[in-house]
Write a protein that holds these residues in place. Structure first.
Motif: not given
Lengths: 254, 254, 254, 254, 254, 254
Positions: B1-13, B164-173, B181-186
């Motif tokens: 499941m990709a991020r909506s802005d196309g970034r990798n999970d470990d990538q900063l904006r 920096i912020s980090v979270g679990v979204v769509d089951g991925r860190v 992503e923030d509003v639906r982070a677990e």
């Protein structure tokens, strides 16, 4: 006696009006008069305050505030003090009143537009710059409402609104006072005009001095000419297409 | 499941840090993490709050606020509501605490630095961006104090601070969550680090969910790597000369 | 270096949980961690706040406060000051968030439970004791609602919630800090856990110091073990019948 | 017509006075009149409010408040509402005024004693119970000051203060009304007395009814007898040694 | 020892009651007790507060305030301080309670009458003068409602309400204390009575002194006689036709 | 189209100025413009606000407020609302600024004069009536200070201050608008003048309409003539001896 920035007595500072400064509000304008920089955002809400419901009329209001870092000496936050000061109240009311003078609230339909004028950097003339920038943000918000099919009537804006300060400094009548002139002005006046050359508001105050009727007349001459010049700049800026995609804010909201 | 802005999970904006954004404060930084944009201003005052007088120690504090127009839906002003909300208080305290971790208050001398973090546009991660930008503004204010000969000791800053912020979204860190992503982070976590790789603050919260120790570990890994990257950007930006003349603010004040 | 109260580094203080401390609220717990004493009352109201109406979901929130006489030096009342301080806000939000993690708000039905945590005597660790006692009061209020036939679903509680403080004092990682250790701790961390061994919230702060990843790991080890021990005490206390007659509060209300 | 709790019209509820309830304040009393339970804490501060400085006189004041969970239906916190209600103000002033009647402020020296009366559980008569318990806490605080050598004069207390409610319920004059009688009383009166049998304060109110001079006389008879009984209980309790070590609070403070 | 204004101990000051002092409110009375001057206005609103709606009952409430210029030394405005003081609250509540004792709220119908008591000049006894004048304003407002056909029942007033202060000054029991006596009174009492000779409220306070039952009796004798005299003045004034045209306020409102 | 009260367009309402209305303040004036009635009290305090101390300059400020009963429909108290509204702030600032224009603050010496303008009855033009009456109260307070030997310089007042409203109603330029004209005025202007014929302040506002320069000129003509007439009345009233004994307030204070 020359002005410290080399301008003529009847000359405006460099004015810059940047539209689309933020992505969320329907209108968002960064307005600059020399070093004075104000962010004017027009936010649209469906519906009107309780006391207006069912009237068929819309509502336009304004809130003015200064960032603590906007001034020479850091100012305390009004949120921290727990109350809004008299000056802030007064300016917010002036901006709202001035902008309502150019809009047909029946044509607006039951929508509310709040114009937030947040001073990023202050160097004199913030209230008049806020009115000037606020009008452009309001115009963009009205266009946005029209594109969304939410206006009761196609063109609610009946005129354009601009404002400028004028005063007596060093015994001379001068236009568009920066902070340095403002603090030592003997008379200080703000004038709000329309692009039809009529007046919406005049506020003139002797600061530890009084002034004659003829000085008042000279100040009005300068202010009306300055407003006409600003109206031209507003018209030119609004003739450009919206920077960034106009439909974006709409989709964000829905 | 990709991020909506196309970034990798470990990538900063995309991160941008603009110094000298305002003329009056001793440090003024516009920090941008993607669409999140915050103005961080460091204002210097001679002297310290009453409870600190005569201690020989300086003071650093922070105030965080959002412009009403910064968010998707317009927010009410806390000055109008007459009280500061819990979230605002909490973030202001976090920023102040984080920045005080890197400064020797005895070396600062009896000076007060207030870091005002005003959110111009919000799109997730405002508190961590504010700490990141606030550090750069603080560094510039300290340099300014040094140039003015007002420090008790030449180098009060012992480390650089990034967050920096980090979270679990769509089951991925994932690293550096935007609002969407923030509003639906677990799980949602903010980490504040130094350029020595040590930790100043960790705040992790399950949002309607709980998390295991191993998820916590994975989040810390990502956050520490992200902070290291941000520390590099801060160092690069601070290595540049001050944009606009450094001596100007000093002469304005006197 | 021994602890002033003779405990081992990984040892909890004496914990006491007294249910049915007051007659009116549906749950009322006096929780004690050593000399720290907090009254946690769970009050039930029919209906939910306006913004929740018609959602079918219930609501759980918390309010934390200190009696003026609870601390070493008398504290001013926040009602007299006219505003709630940042620390109070922060802790109230933490307690509410933590307790909501264990409850299915749909199963609760449109009922509101307010957990009032009033500190009678403070000696460190008040926020974690409040969460620990608040959970027991919440459990009693849920049982009371069930007995009154007002739950949408028989068992809304999905886990038990406990919390403990941990920190670095005198260079050693220690569990459950009293005030005397808390004020001189280099690192201070609060951990909220479930009886399933998962984490709800982690808040760790360097106090004038930063800490390494391995110190963080050591603190987590101690905290998770401490929480497990507290969960056992909660379970034992809740296994007892309600002291005083359960039906009484119900009849009082109607 | 019998009273719901079986008492005679001129009979007090069970009264319990527990000293040393908290460790920090110089005096700390849990007072109970039936189910009414109030924590009365006497905190000592060196010095007096600004308007008293240099007068050589001490100061005694009181603050009354209710825990949200103290009443049948949960009450909102005054700290959350941002203002103290009229009833709270009125009772705080009454308690302070009553206790000042028995103390020689010159003998107290420039010390301030604040009597915090926090209602843990309310069942009628909270203001009179607060005065009764507040006096005992005050007496302990004065003893503590004497032991610390901080009194200007050895015995500042000139009398003991007790208070009781009386009213007309079901057409009968009754002593010490619980909540259930209080809400339907036709006349409600609070009387504050000294152990010399004199009166400090009388407050009688017709609640949707007026009363004759002879009813007033009958109420006074009952109240004065009730106060005398309470004064005896106070004396008996104060004749006991302080529970817990008296010197402890002193060392905690220094 | 004679009184400074030459009166006998049992003598009232000159009392003047002027009706129709303002044009807008339904009742408007300027009441004077010597130099004490209070404007009592009774404003009528259709409907009742939310918590009363649909009950069929009306509502009467009072607000007391002092002009800053009413006292010897200028007082700060409570609106500027941002909160109402305890004394103001206490007096407002007393006035409202006293006036509600004489009115049948069912007969009033769902109308609200607010009695504003604004002290123009203070010289002792303002709360009792406010009750005295407030009754007359209330009576006029009730007449006005009757003339407008808005009463549920023709005569809601069941008695007349008057009030007076009494105290012990220079060791003598005296009636109607001016400020000069009030500040040095040993005992201070306010009594509210009906024209049937019954009592609505008694509030007696020892000021740095206590008093015996027999002193209390002597004060009550004086106060009851004083109230009877005031009731006569009220009746005489109300027997006159309304000064200015009664129908005017009605037409202004509609 | 005639005016509802039969006046000519350029005619003032009946103006009455009563000095010595209260006994405590150094100046106390009841000013009436038709049915508009305002109590203007000038209270003198020794010393100046903190930010002025040691400057040798005095201070004059004003506070404007409305009694709740002063208007057609009862207004809520700002003390009850807990904050002062924007309109009140704006008018208070205008009155203070206007009166400071005529006084030499060095000559006043370090004294503070507060002008309280409390509207007893409102019927349009309250702010201009307050300035007009406030000047007379200020003049009396200055005389009182002179008689008490507390002025730094014998004559601090350099001019007299009067103010009047003017507007466009029914398409006609009219002087001194009562409430009935004010609410439907298209343009509304307030002008503050000196007895030298110079201007202190001009505030003109289009109410849902804009106005031309020539309308502005016509309004100024009327206002300046009106002010001249009012100045004459002020002079005549101040030429009379102080009603009541001038020395009385002095002795009251000491």
């Amino acid at each position: 006696m020359a002005r410290s920035d080399g301008r003529n007595d009847d000359q405006l500072r460099d004015i810059s009006i940047t539209r689309g400064f933020q992505v969320w509000p329907a209108g968002s304008v960064l307005v600059e008069f020399g070093r004075t920089r104000i962010l004017c955002a027009a936010s649209v809400t469906e519906g009107v305050p309780r006391w207006r419901k069912g009237s068929g009329l819309g509502w336009v209001t304004a809130e003015y505030a200064m960032l603590p870092s906007a001034t020479n000496t850091r100012g305390d936050r009004e949120s921290v003090k727990g109350r809004i000061g008299g000056r802030t109240h007064e300016i917010s009311r002036l901006i709202g009143r001035s902008l309502r003078a150019c809009i047909d609230l029946a044509a607006l339909g039951e929508n509310t537009i709040v114009i937030d004028c947040d001073v990023i950097q202050a160097d004199g003339g913030t209230r008049t710059a806020a009115i000037t920038g606020g009008y452009v943000a309001l115009a963009d918000a009205v266009t946005w409402l029209g594109a969304a099919g939410r206006l009761a009537d196609p063109q609610p804006l009946s005129c354009a609104v601009a404002a400028i300060s004028v005063g007596v400094v060093d015994g001379r009548v001068r236009l568009d006072l920066p902070y340095e002139e403002d603090v030592r002005a003997e008379v200080d006046m703000n004038v709000v005009c329309t692009d039809a050359g009529t007046i919406i508001e005049v506020q003139g105050t002797g600061e530890g001095a009084t002034f004659t009727r003829s000085t008042l007349d000279a100040m009005l001459d300068l202010a009306l000419a300055g407003c006409a010049e600003i109206n031209e700049k507003q018209a030119a800026v609004l003739a450009e297409p919206y920077p960034g995609e106009l439909p974006k804010p709409k989709s964000v909201r829905s």
